[in-house]
Motif scaffolding. Sequence first.
Motif, PDB file in Angstrom:
ATOM      1  N   ASP A  15      -6.333  -3.971  13.896  1.00  6.86           N
ATOM      2  CA  ASP A  15      -6.033  -2.918  14.862  1.00  6.86           C
ATOM      3  C   ASP A  15      -4.552  -2.572  14.743  1.00  6.86           C
ATOM      4  OD1 ASP A  15      -8.621  -2.921  15.896  1.00  6.86           O
ATOM      5  OD2 ASP A  15      -8.149  -4.508  17.328  1.00  6.86           O
ATOM      6  N   GLY A  16      -4.207  -1.404  15.130  1.00  6.83           N
ATOM      7  CA  GLY A  16      -2.799  -1.020  15.117  1.00  6.83           C
ATOM      8  C   GLY A  16      -2.360  -0.483  13.777  1.00  6.83           C
ATOM      9  N   LYS A  17      -1.087  -0.131  13.717  1.00 12.47           N
ATOM     10  CA  LYS A  17      -0.545   0.528  12.533  1.00 12.47           C
ATOM     11  C   LYS A  17       0.559  -0.267  11.848  1.00 12.47           C
ATOM     12  CE  LYS A  17      -1.581   5.138  14.282  1.00 12.47           C
ATOM     13  NZ  LYS A  17      -2.558   5.543  13.288  1.00 12.47           N
ATOM     14  N   ALA A  18       0.804  -1.487  12.305  1.00 12.36           N
ATOM     15  CA  ALA A  18       1.924  -2.271  11.786  1.00 12.36           C
ATOM     16  C   ALA A  18       1.851  -2.488  10.276  1.00 12.36           C
ATOM     17  CB  ALA A  18       2.007  -3.610  12.503  1.00 12.36           C
ATOM     18  N   ASP A  19       0.657  -2.675   9.730  1.00  9.97           N
ATOM     19  CA  ASP A  19       0.505  -2.951   8.298  1.00  9.97           C
ATOM     20  C   ASP A  19       0.022  -1.751   7.492  1.00  9.97           C
ATOM     21  OD1 ASP A  19       1.363  -5.556   8.554  1.00  9.97           O
ATOM     22  OD2 ASP A  19      -0.646  -6.411   8.665  1.00  9.97           O
ATOM     23  N   ASP A  20       0.056  -0.555   8.067  1.00  7.57           N
ATOM     24  CA  ASP A  20      -0.485   0.619   7.378  1.00  7.57           C
ATOM     25  C   ASP A  20       0.152   0.880   6.020  1.00  7.57           C
ATOM     26  OD1 ASP A  20      -2.239   0.979   9.433  1.00  7.57           O
ATOM     27  OD2 ASP A  20      -1.585   3.005   9.950  1.00  7.57           O
ATOM     28  N   SER A  21       1.457   0.796   5.923  1.00  8.92           N
ATOM     29  CA  SER A  21       2.093   1.079   4.629  1.00  8.92           C
ATOM     30  C   SER A  21       1.737  -0.001   3.608  1.00  8.92           C
ATOM     31  CB  SER A  21       3.604   1.230   4.767  1.00  8.92           C
ATOM     32  OG  SER A  21       4.190   0.029   5.207  1.00  8.92           O
ATOM     33  N   LEU A  22       1.667  -1.233   4.050  1.00  5.48           N
ATOM     34  CA  LEU A  22       1.263  -2.334   3.180  1.00  5.48           C
ATOM     35  C   LEU A  22      -0.176  -2.131   2.702  1.00  5.48           C
ATOM     36  CD1 LEU A  22       2.117  -5.176   2.095  1.00  5.48           C
ATOM     37  CD2 LEU A  22       1.090  -6.106   4.171  1.00  5.48           C
ATOM     38  N   LEU A  23      -1.073  -1.807   3.622  1.00  2.12           N
ATOM     39  CA  LEU A  23      -2.474  -1.589   3.279  1.00  2.12           C
ATOM     40  C   LEU A  23      -2.656  -0.375   2.370  1.00  2.12           C
ATOM     41  CD1 LEU A  23      -4.089  -2.386   6.737  1.00  2.12           C
ATOM     42  CD2 LEU A  23      -4.216  -3.775   4.662  1.00  2.12           C
ATOM     43  N   THR A  24      -1.868   0.656   2.589  1.00  5.59           N
ATOM     44  CA  THR A  24      -1.931   1.835   1.716  1.00  5.59           C
ATOM     45  C   THR A  24      -1.545   1.452   0.296  1.00  5.59           C
ATOM     46  OG1 THR A  24      -1.491   3.351   3.537  1.00  5.59           O
ATOM     47  CG2 THR A  24      -1.013   4.157   1.325  1.00  5.59           C
ATOM     48  N   GLY A  25      -0.496   0.672   0.166  1.00  2.78           N
ATOM     49  CA  GLY A  25      -0.075   0.212  -1.163  1.00  2.78           C
ATOM     50  C   GLY A  25      -1.128  -0.646  -1.832  1.00  2.78           C
ATOM     51  N   TYR A  26      -1.728  -1.560  -1.072  1.00  2.00           N
ATOM     52  CA  TYR A  26      -2.781  -2.406  -1.628  1.00  2.00           C
ATOM     53  C   TYR A  26      -4.002  -1.584  -2.013  1.00  2.00           C
ATOM     54  CZ  TYR A  26      -0.223  -6.577  -0.097  1.00  2.00           C
ATOM     55  OH  TYR A  26       0.708  -7.563   0.088  1.00  2.00           O
ATOM     56  N   SER A  27      -4.326  -0.589  -1.214  1.00  2.55           N
ATOM     57  CA  SER A  27      -5.461   0.268  -1.511  1.00  2.55           C
ATOM     58  C   SER A  27      -5.224   1.060  -2.799  1.00  2.55           C
ATOM     59  CB  SER A  27      -5.724   1.213  -0.334  1.00  2.55           C
ATOM     60  OG  SER A  27      -6.830   2.027  -0.598  1.00  2.55           O
ATOM     61  N   LYS A  28      -4.025   1.597  -2.953  1.00  4.22           N
ATOM     62  CA  LYS A  28      -3.684   2.338  -4.180  1.00  4.22           C
ATOM     63  C   LYS A  28      -3.708   1.426  -5.394  1.00  4.22           C
ATOM     64  CE  LYS A  28      -0.877   5.957  -2.056  1.00  4.22           C
ATOM     65  NZ  LYS A  28       0.482   6.528  -1.945  1.00  4.22           N
ATOM     66  N   ALA A  29      -3.175   0.211  -5.239  1.00  7.13           N
ATOM     67  CA  ALA A  29      -3.178  -0.743  -6.351  1.00  7.13           C
ATOM     68  C   ALA A  29      -4.604  -1.153  -6.710  1.00  7.13           C
ATOM     69  CB  ALA A  29      -2.350  -1.971  -5.979  1.00  7.13           C
ATOM     70  N   ALA A  30      -5.427  -1.372  -5.705  1.00 10.67           N
ATOM     71  CA  ALA A  30      -6.827  -1.747  -5.945  1.00 10.67           C
ATOM     72  C   ALA A  30      -7.573  -0.616  -6.641  1.00 10.67           C
ATOM     73  CB  ALA A  30      -7.510  -2.118  -4.630  1.00 10.67           C
ATOM     74  N   GLU A  31      -7.343   0.618  -6.202  1.00  9.93           N
ATOM     75  CA  GLU A  31      -7.992   1.770  -6.837  1.00  9.93           C
ATOM     76  C   GLU A  31      -7.585   1.860  -8.307  1.00  9.93           C
ATOM     77  OE1 GLU A  31      -7.942   6.615  -6.507  1.00  9.93           O
ATOM     78  OE2 GLU A  31      -7.929   5.473  -4.633  1.00  9.93           O
ATOM     79  N   ALA A  32      -6.305   1.689  -8.590  1.00  7.09           N
ATOM     80  CA  ALA A  32      -5.832   1.730  -9.979  1.00  7.09           C
ATOM     81  C   ALA A  32      -6.458   0.603 -10.795  1.00  7.09           C
ATOM     82  CB  ALA A  32      -4.307   1.629 -10.013  1.00  7.09           C
ATOM     83  N   TYR A  33      -6.559  -0.573 -10.194  1.00  2.83           N
ATOM     84  CA  TYR A  33      -7.174  -1.716 -10.875  1.00  2.83           C
ATOM     85  C   TYR A  33      -8.619  -1.413 -11.254  1.00  2.83           C
ATOM     86  CZ  TYR A  33      -9.073  -6.378 -11.664  1.00  2.83           C
ATOM     87  OH  TYR A  33      -9.714  -7.464 -12.203  1.00  2.83           O
ATOM     88  N   ILE A  34      -9.388  -0.887 -10.297  1.00  2.00           N
ATOM     89  CA  ILE A  34     -10.798  -0.583 -10.539  1.00  2.00           C
ATOM     90  C   ILE A  34     -10.930   0.488 -11.617  1.00  2.00           C
ATOM     91  CG2 ILE A  34     -12.950   0.288  -9.511  1.00  2.00           C
ATOM     92  CD1 ILE A  34     -11.960  -2.546  -8.505  1.00  2.00           C
ATOM     93  N   LYS A  35     -10.162   1.545 -11.501  1.00  2.00           N
ATOM     94  CA  LYS A  35     -10.241   2.621 -12.492  1.00  2.00           C
ATOM     95  C   LYS A  35      -9.863   2.135 -13.882  1.00  2.00           C
ATOM     96  CE  LYS A  35      -9.598   6.620  -9.492  1.00  2.00           C
ATOM     97  NZ  LYS A  35      -8.711   7.762  -9.146  1.00  2.00           N
ATOM     98  N   ASN A  36      -8.807   1.345 -13.978  1.00  2.00           N
ATOM     99  CA  ASN A  36      -8.388   0.823 -15.282  1.00  2.00           C
ATOM    100  C   ASN A  36      -9.410  -0.147 -15.854  1.00  2.00           C
ATOM    101  OD1 ASN A  36      -5.982   2.286 -15.480  1.00  2.00           O
ATOM    102  ND2 ASN A  36      -4.860   0.760 -14.317  1.00  2.00           N
TER     103      ASN A  36
END
Length: 107
Positions: A15-36
């Motif tokens: 809940d909340g937005k404290a980790d949003d930037s961290l989660l966005t970065g992890y999501s982008k990294a995970a997406e790149a990992y899957i695509k690669n």
Amino acid sequence: MLLDIEDLKVSLRIDGKADDSLLTGYSKAAEAYIKNAVGTDDDSFFEKESVINLVKTAIIAQASAYYSFRTSLSLVESYPIEPVVDSIVAQLRGVYAKHMEDKEDGN
């Protein structure tokens, strides 16, 4: 980005937005990992209706692992194993190969 950050937060029960930037970065990294891991010749493949849910599930699993195991110092030794991601990547590789074959044949 294929995954909405709110979907990742629901999966992680955050809940909340404290980790949003961290989660966005992890999501982008995970997406790149899957695509690669699957293939990068046709980015539109990952948005196909037949695979988008598998792709999103793999991104959630991988980003969740990044989030859960983000600290390098721990009192307990852990060995993260990503059977969900490995399984989905294997499935997507097969579908991707067929997709690229069909594309070359003009289908």
